[in-house]
Design an enzyme around this catalytic site. Sequence first.
Site, PDB file in Angstrom:
ATOM      1  N   LEU A  47       0.645  -1.168   0.375  1.00  0.00           N
ATOM      2  CA  LEU A  47      -0.101  -0.256   0.039  1.00  0.00           C
ATOM      3  C   LEU A  47       0.929   1.220   0.029  1.00  0.00           C
ATOM      4  O   LEU A  47       1.740   1.079   0.545  1.00  0.00           O
ATOM      5  CB  LEU A  47      -0.622  -0.087   1.453  1.00  0.00           C
ATOM      6  CG  LEU A  47      -1.452   1.333   1.872  1.00  0.00           C
ATOM      7  CD1 LEU A  47      -2.584   0.823   2.147  1.00  0.00           C
ATOM      8  CD2 LEU A  47      -0.514   2.139   2.527  1.00  0.00           C
ATOM      9  N   ASN A  48       0.696   1.834  -0.891  1.00  0.00           N
ATOM     10  CA  ASN A  48       0.973   3.537  -0.424  1.00  0.00           C
ATOM     11  C   ASN A  48       0.182   4.162  -0.530  1.00  0.00           C
ATOM     12  O   ASN A  48      -0.825   4.538   0.218  1.00  0.00           O
ATOM     13  CB  ASN A  48       3.050   3.815  -1.475  1.00  0.00           C
ATOM     14  CG  ASN A  48       2.278   4.026  -2.879  1.00  0.00           C
ATOM     15  OD1 ASN A  48       1.746   3.002  -3.629  1.00  0.00           O
ATOM     16  ND2 ASN A  48       2.375   5.353  -3.557  1.00  0.00           N
ATOM     17  N   ASP A  49       0.404   5.543  -1.571  1.00  0.00           N
ATOM     18  CA  ASP A  49      -0.386   6.744  -1.018  1.00  0.00           C
ATOM     19  C   ASP A  49      -2.163   6.779  -0.174  1.00  0.00           C
ATOM     20  O   ASP A  49      -2.301   6.037  -1.979  1.00  0.00           O
ATOM     21  CB  ASP A  49      -0.539   7.718  -1.891  1.00  0.00           C
ATOM     22  CG  ASP A  49       1.331   7.825  -3.333  1.00  0.00           C
ATOM     23  OD1 ASP A  49       1.706   7.038  -1.946  1.00  0.00           O
ATOM     24  OD2 ASP A  49       1.074   8.855  -3.974  1.00  0.00           O
ATOM     25  N   TYR A 108      -1.792   6.075 -10.914  1.00  0.00           N
ATOM     26  CA  TYR A 108      -1.311   6.626 -10.065  1.00  0.00           C
ATOM     27  C   TYR A 108      -2.356   7.777  -9.012  1.00  0.00           C
ATOM     28  O   TYR A 108      -3.510   7.961  -9.341  1.00  0.00           O
ATOM     29  CB  TYR A 108      -0.289   7.563 -10.399  1.00  0.00           C
ATOM     30  CG  TYR A 108       0.997   6.125 -10.792  1.00  0.00           C
ATOM     31  CD1 TYR A 108       1.524   4.665 -11.019  1.00  0.00           C
ATOM     32  CD2 TYR A 108       2.491   7.035 -11.199  1.00  0.00           C
ATOM     33  CE1 TYR A 108       1.774   3.921 -11.038  1.00  0.00           C
ATOM     34  CE2 TYR A 108       3.595   6.284 -11.487  1.00  0.00           C
ATOM     35  CZ  TYR A 108       3.293   4.651 -11.259  1.00  0.00           C
ATOM     36  OH  TYR A 108       4.543   4.333 -11.325  1.00  0.00           O
ATOM     37  N   ASP A 169      -0.806  13.350 -10.207  1.00  0.00           N
ATOM     38  CA  ASP A 169      -0.946  13.579  -8.857  1.00  0.00           C
ATOM     39  C   ASP A 169      -2.021  14.587  -8.469  1.00  0.00           C
ATOM     40  O   ASP A 169      -1.349  15.522  -7.936  1.00  0.00           O
ATOM     41  CB  ASP A 169       0.201  13.635  -7.854  1.00  0.00           C
ATOM     42  CG  ASP A 169       0.681  12.723  -7.502  1.00  0.00           C
ATOM     43  OD1 ASP A 169       0.683  11.178  -8.684  1.00  0.00           O
ATOM     44  OD2 ASP A 169       2.125  12.574  -6.853  1.00  0.00           O
TER      45      ASP A 169
HETATM   46  C1  FRU Z   1       4.268   9.259  -4.474  1.00  0.00           C
HETATM   47  C2  FRU Z   1       3.576   8.455  -5.379  1.00  0.00           C
HETATM   48  C3  FRU Z   1       3.521   9.608  -6.425  1.00  0.00           C
HETATM   49  C4  FRU Z   1       2.473   8.351  -7.148  1.00  0.00           C
HETATM   50  C5  FRU Z   1       2.584   7.050  -6.553  1.00  0.00           C
HETATM   51  C6  FRU Z   1       2.782   5.995  -7.277  1.00  0.00           C
HETATM   52  O1  FRU Z   1       4.131   7.920  -3.235  1.00  0.00           O
HETATM   53  O2  FRU Z   1       5.362   8.622  -6.466  1.00  0.00           O
HETATM   54  O3  FRU Z   1       3.723  10.705  -6.210  1.00  0.00           O
HETATM   55  O4  FRU Z   1       1.540   9.234  -7.820  1.00  0.00           O
HETATM   56  O5  FRU Z   1       3.636   7.543  -5.265  1.00  0.00           O
HETATM   57  O6  FRU Z   1       2.369   4.819  -7.105  1.00  0.00           O
END
Ligand code: FRU
Length: 480
Positions: A47-49, A108, A169
């Site tokens: 998981l990220n953003d 993204y 983003d």
């Molecule tokens: C930030 C990022 C965003 C991008 C996403 C890809 O963590 O690099 O800029 O959209 O993660 O997973």
Amino acid sequence: MIDFTNRKNRFLNLIDVPKTYIENIKEKTKSDAYYPTYHVAPHHGLLNDPNGLSFYKGEHHIFYQWFPLGPVHGLKHWYHVSTKDFVHYCDHGIAMYPDQTYDSYGCYSGSSLEVEGELFLFYTGNRKSEKGGFNQSQCLAKMDSSNLVKKIGVIVDRDETVFTENFRDPVVFQRTNHSFLLVGGETIDNQGALALYKGETFYDLSYQGNIDIGINDFGHMWECPNYYEQGKNGVLILSPQGISSFSKYDLKNVFSVVYFVGEKIDVENNMFKNDGFIELDKGFDFYAPQTYEDEKGRRILIGWLGNSKSEYPTDKNGWAHMLTIPRELKIKDNVLFQEPVIELKDLRASSHNFEREIRLISGSFELECEIQDEFGITLQNDEGANITFSSNGEEYCLDRSNMSELYAERFGTERYAIRKIKEKHNVKIFVDQSSMEIFCDNGETVFTTRFFIKDLSHLTAYGVKGKLHYLSSLQVTSTR
Ligand code: FRU
């Protein structure tokens, strides 16, 4: 586990692996003692953003970046959960797959806005470029009241004379008769930038230039902008890459998150007048936060409790990261204050007073502490491995150099912040097996970190009068 040192494997799709592979990493993830109980975390994979945060049709909707196959940044999906109370959650599964030409290498990050009853999801489509490398364009999808997501397509293409392939983003806002979209990016002379697009609707946006935020040389890439207007203020939160400071107090995270409070963006002159930047979190694991307004008029922030460069001891179990707890944001004298949302009190199962020491029966709890000018709070195991949060009256120090499982030491093992309130006051600390979120100075100073201590067994303290509340797990039902 798949060998992800072979970068090609990061672009493997869910359908490229046998079901047993997924069952296996799911099982490993579930049985990991470091897996959180009251944070949103992936069933497996990375998981990220947080993405598309919104209050829509009576619920808080939370999407997040997800790579299902392992703890690395691979082919990104949007995963979707929702909640009415931050205790009971509904798991909706994958909201967007990277299944179109324009997002075939990843859906993204992005944001959302309710428009005429539908939730518009703005995100970045990552695809292979004919010239080599990747190309990123801003895309639109829509979600209806039954949580069905339909992709519409690309609404903003990159101007290659201005931006490198880092252009992503999107975040949006509307003013009378006009819609605006901001995109974070890297200019061809390697400067972080915020591009402004304007249209009568989100279907006819045109490039207006980049916003002047009043500083030059502020990193090479601005990721995950978040912009909102409240009263007379405009607030911009940025995740810039490539900024640093010589002070031991500032910008020590792998990538630091900053905010600016100022006037509303002047869209005629591409200008955002503000009071300068302040770091939002002091360490170690916090990035790419987003905010949204709920039905009560609260501004809520959720971030990624992790960072993109650290390897974590739990990677071997096939999962990585979680989201932060939801936090209410308030502006006072152009400074942001963060406070865990009040609903989290409903997670409290039992409460215990402590001063010097308390044996722990679980690693998921909240501390409410009255701290003196000098104090220390240590979480440890029977062998003495620990993480300590302390103060000498002038500064706070978060020290994770004595954990049983050290990681990411190359980014430092201590973080400091100047104490804003030197006298005794109340701090809140949320601990969830391997994460810690510390709110001091009434929420003006926040530390967000992971920690790994095998068989955590007790808490010791000095200069503290505290209450420990054990917290129960989130209740999750699934519509998948
Ligand atoms: C930030 C990022 C965003 C991008 C996403 C890809 O963590 O690099 O800029 O959209 O993660 O997973």
